[in-house]
Design a protein around this motif. Structure first.
Motif, short mmCIF file in Angstrom:
data_model
loop_
_atom_site.label_atom_id
_atom_site.label_comp_id
_atom_site.label_asym_id
_atom_site.label_seq_id
_atom_site.Cartn_x
_atom_site.Cartn_y
_atom_site.Cartn_z
N ARG A 184 0.83 -1.20 0.00
CA ARG A 184 0.00 0.00 0.00
C ARG A 184 0.86 1.25 0.00
NH1 ARG A 184 -5.54 -0.88 3.54
NH2 ARG A 184 -6.07 -2.94 2.66
N PHE A 185 0.32 2.31 -0.60
CA PHE A 185 0.95 3.62 -0.51
C PHE A 185 -0.14 4.66 -0.31
CE2 PHE A 185 0.27 2.58 -4.93
CZ PHE A 185 -0.05 3.76 -5.59
N ALA A 186 0.20 5.93 -0.34
CA ALA A 186 -0.73 6.98 0.06
C ALA A 186 -2.04 6.91 -0.71
CB ALA A 186 -0.08 8.35 -0.15
N ARG A 187 -3.15 7.07 0.00
CA ARG A 187 -4.47 7.11 -0.63
C ARG A 187 -4.59 8.36 -1.49
NH1 ARG A 187 -8.77 4.01 2.04
NH2 ARG A 187 -7.82 2.65 3.61
N ASN A 188 -5.58 8.34 -2.39
CA ASN A 188 -5.81 9.52 -3.22
C ASN A 188 -6.57 10.57 -2.39
OD1 ASN A 188 -8.61 8.96 -3.36
ND2 ASN A 188 -8.68 9.28 -5.56
N PRO A 189 -6.77 11.79 -2.92
CA PRO A 189 -7.42 12.83 -2.11
C PRO A 189 -8.82 12.47 -1.63
CG PRO A 189 -6.29 13.82 -3.98
CD PRO A 189 -6.23 12.35 -4.18
N TRP A 190 -9.49 11.50 -2.29
CA TRP A 190 -10.81 11.05 -1.88
C TRP A 190 -10.71 9.80 -0.99
CZ3 TRP A 190 -15.01 13.99 -3.10
CH2 TRP A 190 -14.86 14.92 -4.12
N LEU A 191 -9.49 9.48 -0.56
CA LEU A 191 -9.22 8.36 0.34
C LEU A 191 -9.46 7.00 -0.31
CD1 LEU A 191 -10.63 9.73 3.74
CD2 LEU A 191 -8.31 9.92 2.79
N VAL A 192 -9.36 6.94 -1.63
CA VAL A 192 -9.39 5.64 -2.31
C VAL A 192 -8.09 4.90 -1.99
CG1 VAL A 192 -9.37 4.49 -4.55
CG2 VAL A 192 -10.90 6.42 -4.15
N ARG A 193 -8.21 3.67 -1.57
CA ARG A 193 -7.04 2.84 -1.25
C ARG A 193 -6.20 2.60 -2.50
NH1 ARG A 193 -7.05 -3.10 -0.99
NH2 ARG A 193 -9.32 -3.00 -0.94
N ARG A 194 -4.89 2.71 -2.34
CA ARG A 194 -3.99 2.45 -3.46
C ARG A 194 -2.90 1.47 -3.01
NH1 ARG A 194 -3.13 8.44 -6.16
NH2 ARG A 194 -2.31 8.95 -4.10
N GLU A 195 -2.65 0.51 -3.86
CA GLU A 195 -1.58 -0.46 -3.62
C GLU A 195 -1.07 -0.95 -4.95
OE1 GLU A 195 -4.19 -4.51 -3.00
OE2 GLU A 195 -3.89 -3.22 -1.26
N THR A 196 0.17 -1.41 -4.96
CA THR A 196 0.75 -2.01 -6.15
C THR A 196 1.82 -2.99 -5.70
OG1 THR A 196 1.61 -1.54 -8.36
CG2 THR A 196 2.57 -0.28 -6.54
N ARG A 197 2.48 -3.61 -6.64
CA ARG A 197 3.52 -4.58 -6.33
C ARG A 197 4.86 -3.85 -6.15
NH1 ARG A 197 1.60 -9.75 -5.06
NH2 ARG A 197 -0.44 -9.95 -6.07
N ALA A 198 5.60 -4.29 -5.13
CA ALA A 198 6.89 -3.66 -4.84
C ALA A 198 7.77 -4.64 -4.07
CB ALA A 198 6.71 -2.38 -4.03
N ASP A 199 9.08 -4.53 -4.29
CA ASP A 199 10.02 -5.35 -3.52
C ASP A 199 9.83 -5.12 -2.03
OD1 ASP A 199 11.06 -6.25 -5.89
OD2 ASP A 199 12.94 -5.13 -5.76
N GLN A 200 10.10 -6.16 -1.26
CA GLN A 200 9.99 -6.08 0.19
C GLN A 200 10.77 -4.88 0.73
OE1 GLN A 200 8.16 -8.63 1.87
NE2 GLN A 200 8.20 -7.19 3.58
N GLY A 201 10.11 -4.05 1.54
CA GLY A 201 10.76 -2.91 2.16
C GLY A 201 10.70 -1.63 1.37
#
Length: 287
Positions: A209-226
């Motif tokens: 997960r990373f920062a939500r959008n201004p309307w608080l929609v959840r955002r996530e994507t694939r990323a290396d551990q850490g």
């Protein structure tokens, strides 16, 4: 996305405009009567277009798609998109110009997004070069892709939430689909496309997960551990949707690519359709 990473554009041609309130209110019985060309550009001079047009605006042939005054044409080597639209309120100004996409590789891959194949994804040209010449000063070259989605049911009928991302790496491109179905099942897909056009499933790094959008929609994507992904550019932020350029790290390589997050539980709310009607005008007639 531009080569310097400072600008981006998204263009989606809809036959059966899945986010149109007019299409939903019609009962989704006639997709050809609800078509549009959605154009989104970034920055202070960014624009958003999404005019819901009637059947008379639609023209289709083997190599050409006409939607009102705009069109897409496949020359055999390039996809040429002629844009002639108006920005949605409050930026009601012309959005005109041309985008030329030249594939480096083409694929015939088709992916079922639901077990019964009611929703399909086809990455036609996942690695491509683009040249953008649009109004409001958007003139640049960069890299892009061309894909398509097809469906026989409304997205919100089958999905609660999904994220998608396309990230270029040194010798390949990675595409990720992570979806939550309404019946509680999950659909997680990592596709790797090589520079020679080969397509295969791949192991994906963790969902992060990373920062939500201004309307608080959840955002996530694939990323290396850490590694914590971050938004670099915003194209569209809505109460149920986010489209942005995101930086992440995959197999030790930092990359910047296109990302979307779609909250279909929110989209199903009856309150959402009147709000959308302000940004998605309806023009039923066309000469």
């Amino acid at each position: 996305m531009s080569d310097d990473g400072g600008q981006a554009v998204s263009l989606i041609a809809f036959i059966g405009s899945v986010f149109s309130p007019w299409y939903a209110w019609s009962g989704r019985r006639e997709p050809q009567n609800h078509c549009c060309l959605n154009v989104v550009t970034t920055g202070l001079n960014g624009r958003f277009t999404m005019t819901d047009r009637g059947r008379g605006a639609l023209g289709q042939s083997r190599d050409r798609l006409q939607i009102g005054p705009s069109s897409m044409h496949w020359t055999g080597q390039e996809l040429v998109i002629e844009v002639n639209e108006w920005g949605a309120p409050p930026m009601v100004t012309p959005v005109r110009g041309r985008v030329v996409l030249t594939p480096r590789v083409m694929t015939g891959t088709e992916v079922w997004l639901t077990p019964d194949g009611a929703h399909l994804w086809r990455p036609f040209a996942p690695i491509a070069d683009i040249e953008v010449t649009l109004s409001q000063g958007h003139s640049w070259r960069g890299h892009g892709y061309f894909d398509a989605n097809f469906g026989t049911r409304a997205l919100e009928a089958d999905f609660s939430f999904w994220t998608w991302g396309r990230y270029p790496l040194r010798d390949r491109v990675m595409c990720f689909y992570d979806a939550e179905l309404r019946d509680g099942r999950h659909f997680d897909l990592a596709v790797e496309i090589g520079g020679d056009g080969t397509v295969g499933r791949s192991e994906a790094p963790p969902r992060t997960r990373f920062a939500r959008n201004p309307w608080l929609v959840r955002r996530e994507t694939r990323a290396d551990q850490g590694f914590r992904p971050r938004r670099k550019l915003s194209l569209l932020e809505a109460p149920f949707y986010s489209r942005s350029v995101v930086e992440t790290r995959i197999d030790g390589e930092t990359t910047v690519g296109m990302h979307e997050a779609l909250d279909l539980t929110r989209f199903r709310s009856p309150l959402m359709k009147p709000l959308l009607a302000v940004r998605v005008p309806r023009r039923a007639g066309w000469p």
